[in-house]
Design a protein around this motif. Structure first.
Motif, PDB file in Angstrom:
ATOM      1  N   UNK A 197      -5.142  -6.430  -5.076  1.00  0.00           N
ATOM      2  CA  UNK A 197      -4.992  -6.819  -6.493  1.00  0.00           C
ATOM      3  C   UNK A 197      -6.196  -6.367  -7.306  1.00  0.00           C
ATOM      4  N   UNK A 198      -5.915  -5.724  -8.415  1.00  0.00           N
ATOM      5  CA  UNK A 198      -6.965  -5.215  -9.284  1.00  0.00           C
ATOM      6  C   UNK A 198      -7.374  -3.789  -9.026  1.00  0.00           C
ATOM      7  N   UNK A 199      -6.933  -3.201  -7.893  1.00  0.00           N
ATOM      8  CA  UNK A 199      -7.258  -1.804  -7.609  1.00  0.00           C
ATOM      9  C   UNK A 199      -6.603  -0.883  -8.631  1.00  0.00           C
ATOM     10  N   UNK A 200      -7.303   0.180  -8.986  1.00  0.00           N
ATOM     11  CA  UNK A 200      -6.733   1.191  -9.876  1.00  0.00           C
ATOM     12  C   UNK A 200      -5.826   2.122  -9.073  1.00  0.00           C
ATOM     13  N   UNK A 201      -4.648   2.361  -9.598  1.00  0.00           N
ATOM     14  CA  UNK A 201      -3.700   3.319  -9.032  1.00  0.00           C
ATOM     15  C   UNK A 201      -3.290   4.259 -10.159  1.00  0.00           C
ATOM     16  N   UNK A 202      -3.375   5.552  -9.903  1.00  0.00           N
ATOM     17  CA  UNK A 202      -3.046   6.540 -10.924  1.00  0.00           C
ATOM     18  C   UNK A 202      -1.591   6.980 -10.797  1.00  0.00           C
ATOM     19  N   UNK A 203      -0.962   7.222 -11.942  1.00  0.00           N
ATOM     20  CA  UNK A 203       0.415   7.719 -11.983  1.00  0.00           C
ATOM     21  C   UNK A 203       0.523   8.779 -13.064  1.00  0.00           C
ATOM     22  N   UNK A 204       1.479   9.671 -12.896  1.00  0.00           N
ATOM     23  CA  UNK A 204       1.832  10.574 -13.986  1.00  0.00           C
ATOM     24  C   UNK A 204       2.338   9.742 -15.160  1.00  0.00           C
ATOM     25  N   UNK A 205       2.140  10.248 -16.350  1.00  0.00           N
ATOM     26  CA  UNK A 205       2.651   9.543 -17.526  1.00  0.00           C
ATOM     27  C   UNK A 205       3.565  10.484 -18.307  1.00  0.00           C
ATOM     28  N   UNK A 206       4.890  10.247 -18.283  1.00  0.00           N
ATOM     29  CA  UNK A 206       5.631   9.130 -17.706  1.00  0.00           C
ATOM     30  C   UNK A 206       5.835   9.291 -16.202  1.00  0.00           C
ATOM     31  N   UNK A 214      16.349   5.188 -22.645  1.00  0.00           N
ATOM     32  CA  UNK A 214      15.176   5.480 -23.475  1.00  0.00           C
ATOM     33  C   UNK A 214      13.975   5.837 -22.604  1.00  0.00           C
ATOM     34  N   UNK A 215      13.137   6.722 -23.098  1.00  0.00           N
ATOM     35  CA  UNK A 215      11.987   7.151 -22.303  1.00  0.00           C
ATOM     36  C   UNK A 215      10.838   6.170 -22.273  1.00  0.00           C
ATOM     37  N   UNK A 250       6.069   7.212 -25.843  1.00  0.00           N
ATOM     38  CA  UNK A 250       6.608   8.046 -26.908  1.00  0.00           C
ATOM     39  C   UNK A 250       8.013   7.525 -27.192  1.00  0.00           C
ATOM     40  N   UNK A 251       8.228   6.822 -28.291  1.00  0.00           N
ATOM     41  CA  UNK A 251       9.525   6.176 -28.534  1.00  0.00           C
ATOM     42  C   UNK A 251      10.662   7.151 -28.762  1.00  0.00           C
TER      43      UNK A 251
END
Length: 400
Positions: free
Chosen positions: A123-132, A361-362, A371-372
């Motif tokens: 818990x609290x660890x940073x995990x990176x993801x592509x956006x989106x 929706x994205x 990005x709406x």
């Protein structure tokens, strides 16, 4: 005089992490569009008429006839030996030397994400993801208590220089990405960018979770190497795969290829979760892959999906508002589109559904500011005629 019972104490609440995980708008939209008259581009569902139902039935019949006592019994957590061997051979033929013992069979690749979250993320660890990124990955990481950090992307996927900056700043535990025909965008990361991602992981120290559920659904272009095949990242990359897209999602079968230390930890986590994946389903999948011609079946699916992709792409110019844009994926299941500035795909969706058509929706796929104007369109579920009919409804809903 009677003694009144003491008032009941309040029921304890949910764990904080359970309340913090958002629901899946894809599942909610699928519920809204369950009526048969709706033409939905929302769900990432394989075409049911393309399932090899006869071949799958024969596989079940054979294992239940020949080995009923084995396939209806408890089995090893690691998975069916024949199925693991078959997966290993398929990976080796595609350029990734793999032993059966390098693999763990999972209840869909979604379970693999859960196991990795349990074994790698505090818990609290940073995990990176592509956006989106893949929405269910955001849910899974959120349930693990991860601090999900987005990495910027462009039309070709994750940006390696921005990845390096983010890793140096955030010191994450792992990077999760779908480099081939990504969900939701359909983008594919080039070999050069994959090599750069591997170098960043090696130089700055993090795990890579390479999710590849769509890689075999290629219609054109050249297959890119797995990140797991690069020497820089071989000792820190977990490759995930699935049978949902090439056999049938209802079987709920996936697999995980990982270095020994992590794989052993995932086996223990799986024992705590479900002991093992369905014995009979694994045996039937192994038999199907041995007896049928899965590559021919996949080629037939790809030919059909290419026609459906082309039907969708051919109609977007007149179905979406002027000024919209979209990509042209070389495979997979999704097209990523963007409406003109000022449009909100989420706000427009209820009116679209009234016309018996739907998209996703994205916005929910973004870990950072959304990005709406973006939306995801799946082209696999309906044949070209239905796709064109759905686009006609979409154009009517948008008033174009």
């Amino acid at each position: 005089m009677t003694n009144a019972a003491p008032p009941a104490a309040a029921v304890p609440g949910l764990a904080a992490r359970a309340g913090a995980v958002r629901t899946s708008p894809v599942r909610e939209i699928l519920a809204l569009t369950a009526h048969p008259e709706v033409i939905s581009f929302a769900g990432g569902l394989p075409a049911p008429e393309l399932f090899d139902a006869d071949g799958i039935r024969r596989a079940y019949d054979r294992v239940l006839t020949e080995e009923p006592r084995r396939v209806l019994q408890y089995s090893a957590t690691e998975g069916d030996p024949d199925l693991r061997q078959t997966v290993a051979e398929r990976l080796a033929r595609r350029g990734l030397p793999t032993r059966a013992d390098d693999l763990l069979i999972t209840t869909g690749s979604q379970q693999a994400l859960t196991l990795l979250s349990a074994t790698l993320v505090e818990p609290g660890d940073a995990v990176l993801v592509e956006d989106p990124t893949y929405l269910a990955a955001l849910q899974c990481l959120g349930l693990a208590g991860a601090r999900v950090v987005p990495v910027p992307t462009d039309e070709h996927g994750i940006l390696p220089d921005r990845l390096a900056e983010t890793v140096a700043r955030e010191r994450p535990r792992l990077l999760y990405l779908v480099p081939t025909f990504q969900n939701p965008t359909g983008r594919t990361l080039s070999a050069a960018r994959r090599a750069a991602v591997a170098r960043v992981a090696a130089e700055q120290g993090l795990w890579i979770v390479e999710d590849d559920p769509y890689g075999e659904l290629r219609f054109q272009g050249t297959r890119e190497p797995w990140i797991a095949s690069f020497a820089d990242a071989a000792d820190r990359t977990v490759l995930l795969g699935s049978f949902s897209k090439i056999i049938a999602p209802g079987m709920r079968l996936g697999w995980l290829r990982a270095p020994a230390m992590l794989r052993r930890a995932c086996v223990i986590a799986k024992q705590a979760a479900d002991l093992h994946t369905s014995t009979v389903d694994q045996a039937a999948a192994a038999r199907y892959l041995a007896d049928a011609d899965p590559d021919l079946h996949i080629a037939r699916m790809c030919a059909a999906y290419r026609e459906r992709r082309d039907a969708l792409l051919d109609g977007l110019a007149w179905a979406l508002p002027p000024g919209s844009s979209w990509n042209r994926p070389e495979g997979g299941m999704f097209v990523w589109a963007r409406l003109p500035d000022g449009h909100d795909a989420t706000a427009l969706l209820p009116g679209v559904v009234e016309h018996d058509v739907a998209y996703v929706p994205g916005a929910p796929f973004f870990a950072g500011p959304p990005d709406p104007a973006t939306l995801r369109l799946s082209f696999t579920t309906h044949p070209p005629v239905e796709i064109t009919k759905g686009l006609t409804r979409l154009a009517r809903a948008f008033g174009v």
